[in-house]
Scaffold this motif. Structure first.
Motif, PDB file in Angstrom:
ATOM      1  N   LEU A  59       0.839  -1.203   0.000  1.00 28.78           N
ATOM      2  CA  LEU A  59       0.000   0.000   0.000  1.00 28.78           C
ATOM      3  C   LEU A  59       0.873   1.252   0.000  1.00 28.78           C
ATOM      4  N   ILE A  60       0.355   2.302  -0.601  1.00 27.09           N
ATOM      5  CA  ILE A  60       0.938   3.638  -0.486  1.00 27.09           C
ATOM      6  C   ILE A  60      -0.098   4.504   0.209  1.00 27.09           C
ATOM      7  N   VAL A  61       0.294   5.113   1.318  1.00 26.00           N
ATOM      8  CA  VAL A  61      -0.645   5.885   2.134  1.00 26.00           C
ATOM      9  C   VAL A  61      -0.316   7.365   2.005  1.00 26.00           C
ATOM     10  N   GLY A  62      -1.365   8.165   1.799  1.00 23.17           N
ATOM     11  CA  GLY A  62      -1.194   9.602   1.703  1.00 23.17           C
ATOM     12  C   GLY A  62      -2.480  10.297   2.086  1.00 23.17           C
ATOM     13  N   ALA A  63      -2.472  11.625   1.991  1.00 24.29           N
ATOM     14  CA  ALA A  63      -3.683  12.392   2.279  1.00 24.29           C
ATOM     15  C   ALA A  63      -4.753  12.057   1.244  1.00 24.29           C
ATOM     16  N   ARG A  64      -5.999  12.113   1.668  1.00 25.48           N
ATOM     17  CA  ARG A  64      -7.090  11.735   0.781  1.00 25.48           C
ATOM     18  C   ARG A  64      -7.146  12.678  -0.418  1.00 25.48           C
ATOM     19  N   GLY A  65      -7.321  12.102  -1.580  1.00 27.66           N
ATOM     20  CA  GLY A  65      -7.363  12.862  -2.827  1.00 27.66           C
ATOM     21  C   GLY A  65      -7.322  11.911  -4.004  1.00 27.66           C
ATOM     22  N   SER A  66      -6.571  12.273  -5.042  1.00 27.90           N
ATOM     23  CA  SER A  66      -6.468  11.440  -6.233  1.00 27.90           C
ATOM     24  C   SER A  66      -5.443  10.329  -6.010  1.00 27.90           C
ATOM     25  N   PRO A  67      -5.839   9.065  -6.154  1.00 31.07           N
ATOM     26  CA  PRO A  67      -4.855   7.972  -6.028  1.00 31.07           C
ATOM     27  C   PRO A  67      -3.734   8.080  -7.047  1.00 31.07           C
ATOM     28  N   LEU A  68      -4.073   8.501  -8.276  1.00 30.86           N
ATOM     29  CA  LEU A  68      -3.051   8.628  -9.313  1.00 30.86           C
ATOM     30  C   LEU A  68      -2.047   9.708  -8.960  1.00 30.86           C
ATOM     31  N   GLN A  69      -2.538  10.835  -8.451  1.00 27.08           N
ATOM     32  CA  GLN A  69      -1.626  11.911  -8.061  1.00 27.08           C
ATOM     33  C   GLN A  69      -0.696  11.459  -6.940  1.00 27.08           C
ATOM     34  N   LEU A  70      -1.231  10.688  -6.004  1.00 28.41           N
ATOM     35  CA  LEU A  70      -0.409  10.198  -4.899  1.00 28.41           C
ATOM     36  C   LEU A  70       0.705   9.293  -5.405  1.00 28.41           C
ATOM     37  N   VAL A  71       0.371   8.370  -6.320  1.00 24.38           N
ATOM     38  CA  VAL A  71       1.377   7.442  -6.835  1.00 24.38           C
ATOM     39  C   VAL A  71       2.397   8.179  -7.697  1.00 24.38           C
ATOM     40  N   LEU A  72       1.934   9.081  -8.549  1.00 25.24           N
ATOM     41  CA  LEU A  72       2.859   9.819  -9.410  1.00 25.24           C
ATOM     42  C   LEU A  72       3.862  10.628  -8.589  1.00 25.24           C
ATOM     43  N   TYR A  73       3.396  11.235  -7.514  1.00 22.79           N
ATOM     44  CA  TYR A  73       4.293  12.087  -6.737  1.00 22.79           C
ATOM     45  C   TYR A  73       5.218  11.273  -5.841  1.00 22.79           C
ATOM     46  N   SER A  74       4.669  10.257  -5.182  1.00 23.38           N
ATOM     47  CA  SER A  74       5.476   9.503  -4.227  1.00 23.38           C
ATOM     48  C   SER A  74       6.424   8.515  -4.893  1.00 23.38           C
ATOM     49  N   VAL A  75       6.032   7.966  -6.060  1.00 22.32           N
ATOM     50  CA  VAL A  75       6.857   6.969  -6.734  1.00 22.32           C
ATOM     51  C   VAL A  75       7.705   7.590  -7.839  1.00 22.32           C
ATOM     52  N   PHE A  76       7.072   8.422  -8.687  1.00 17.82           N
ATOM     53  CA  PHE A  76       7.769   8.969  -9.857  1.00 17.82           C
ATOM     54  C   PHE A  76       8.238  10.404  -9.666  1.00 17.82           C
ATOM     55  N   ARG A  77       7.916  11.017  -8.531  1.00 17.03           N
ATOM     56  CA  ARG A  77       8.304  12.396  -8.232  1.00 17.03           C
ATOM     57  C   ARG A  77       7.756  13.371  -9.277  1.00 17.03           C
ATOM     58  N   LEU A  78       6.540  13.104  -9.756  1.00 12.44           N
ATOM     59  CA  LEU A  78       5.911  13.937 -10.769  1.00 12.44           C
ATOM     60  C   LEU A  78       4.671  14.599 -10.190  1.00 12.44           C
ATOM     61  N   GLY A  79       4.364  15.793 -10.687  1.00  8.57           N
ATOM     62  CA  GLY A  79       3.166  16.475 -10.238  1.00  8.57           C
ATOM     63  C   GLY A  79       3.387  17.226  -8.943  1.00  8.57           C
ATOM     64  N   ASP A  80       2.282  17.597  -8.326  1.00 12.12           N
ATOM     65  CA  ASP A  80       2.323  18.376  -7.096  1.00 12.12           C
ATOM     66  C   ASP A  80       1.832  17.529  -5.930  1.00 12.12           C
TER      67      ASP A  80
END
Length: 427
Positions: A59-80
């Motif tokens: 699992l990847i845990v983050g603040a509630r919002g877009s799952p895609l945005q969470l994965v892109l930022y935490s894994v690929f360092r993309l987006g905000d």
């Protein structure tokens, strides 16, 4: 009935007699087959490697919002980044009996355009990529946890290569995604203590520091800006409590993967703050689906190249009919029927198709064995198998079938040639 037994040896002898001409066509079919199979194999393996950019994480845990945005930022360092997570919330979830390990991630700073990741020693112990491959230190060592390693940094392979850094180099981090006047941390430089081996993942493009370091460089900052007239020197930061107040996200590994949905529901109902827990493989698969156009385009181009190779086979066979008029007429005179002539030419096409498919398969296997380690190290593409898979066997059968179809027109044309026409010389 006896004539049928000689058709295959006769077809082979006829093709061998014209080996110089057919050899060029065969090379084209081999290359086209290899390219088609390579695209299919790379399509499958790139997709698998893409989904395995973070491997072994449940699992990847983050603040509630877009799952895609969470994965892109935490894994690929993309987006905000979205909202951060409180440190107390992280500790409570990490204490869940079903959780085996966690890796906290703190993002938001950079160094010369490369993202800075704040984490702890669990990152080097538990982070996996590809086929659950652990991170390896190519030079130096990992940074020390706690106060002992506050201003130590470990670089990804690409950062070190592109910037020419080696262990012992001192670097300065910047606030945000790029260097802006007055928004760097020049008063608190870091020392490079290690360089990671290439992974072919976003790890290569990341500067890694400890969570305590992220707190230390922001002691005299507030609201994303330095406090006017306040500057805490690096030598004094050890006197402060550097326990993180919040993190961007964190990775979770479970004792049993069967508990993943239960833990996911628990996190979704977390009362202290709104959180979400996403399955990285599911989100990455959805992201890949949105990028499938390029994959289909490559596959279409490969089929086009194969068709051009088979068109060359068709042209060679049709052009060769003029030279083989007497050969075919003599066969007719010796008792070969029209079906014999048709099957003879189809067998020649079949032989070329089989040889082309087999040659393409062998060429691809050799190329995979040679390039496999390089692809895994530099691009993160793990070739899961050197032998053809189910989809590739289907493509091989299609190549042979299309080659056989390519022989239908020459076979039909040969059947139209009359015996007298073949024996009568043209002026």
């Amino acid at each position: 009935m006896r004539a049928w037994r000689f058709l295959l040896p006769l077809a082979w002898a006829s093709a061998w007699n014209r080996r110089a001409t057919l050899g060029l066509t065969l090379i084209a079919i081999v290359l086209a087959s290899c390219l088609l199979l390579a695209v299919e194999r790379l399509r499958h393996d790139v997709r698998e490697s893409f989904a395995e950019s973070v491997s072994g994480t449940d699992l990847i845990v983050g603040a509630r919002g877009s799952p895609l945005q969470l994965v892109l930022y935490s894994v690929f360092r993309l987006g905000d980044a979205s909202n951060n997570i409180g440190w107390d919330s992280y500790r409570k979830i990490a204490a869940n009996p079903a959780v085996a390990w966690t890796i906290p991630l703190s993002l938001g700073d950079s160094h010369r355009g490369y993202p800075v990741l704040g984490t702890n020693g669990d990152y080097f112990a538990h982070f996996r990529y590809g086929l659950k491959t652990p991170l390896a230190i190519a030079e130096g060592r990992a940074f020390a946890d706690g106060h002992d390693g506050i201003f130590e940094a470990v670089l990804g392979a690409e950062v070190a290569q592109q910037l020419g850094y080696r262990p012992g180099r001192r670097i300065v981090l910047s606030h945000g995604s790029g260097p802006l006047p007055g928004l760097d941390h020049a008063e608190k430089p870091f020392t490079v203590v290690g360089i990671l081996a290439p992974t072919g993942t976003p790890v290569d493009r990341t500067v890694h520091v400890g969570l305590a370091a992220i707190e230390a460089i922001h002691l005299d900052w507030q609201g994303g800006m330095p406090l006017p007239g306040v500057e805490i020197p690096a030598a004094m930061v050890g006197k402060f409590d550097l326990t993180p107040k919040e993190v961007t996200a964190f990775l979770v590994g479970l004792h049993q993967r069967t508990a993943v949905f239960g833990v996911q529901r628990t996190i979704a109902g977390f009362r202290d703050e709104p959180l979400q827990a996403v399955l990285p493989g599911v989100v990455l698969d959805q992201l890949w689906q949105s990028l499938a156009f390029g994959e289909k385009l490559l596959r279409g181009l490969s089929w086009l190249i194969l068709v051009l190779g088979l068109a060359g086979l068709l042209a060679v066979m049709l052009a060769g009919l003029g030279e083989r008029r007497r050969e075919l007429a003599i066969l007719r005179a010796l008792g070969a029927s029209l079906p014999h002539i048709v099957i003879l030419l189809l067998l020649e096409s079949l032989i070329l198709g089989l040889a082309g498919a087999f040659g393409g398969c062998v060429l691809l296997t050799a190329a995979s064995m040679a390039a496999g380690p390089w692809l895994a190290q530099n691009w993160g593409i793990v070739l899961h198998s050197l032998l053809p898979g189910a989809d590739e066997w289907s493509l091989l059968a299609a190549i042979v079938a299309v080659s056989l179809l390519a022989g239908l027109l020459p076979a039909w044309r040969a059947s139209r040639l009359a015996l007298a026409d073949g024996l009568t010389p043209r002026l």
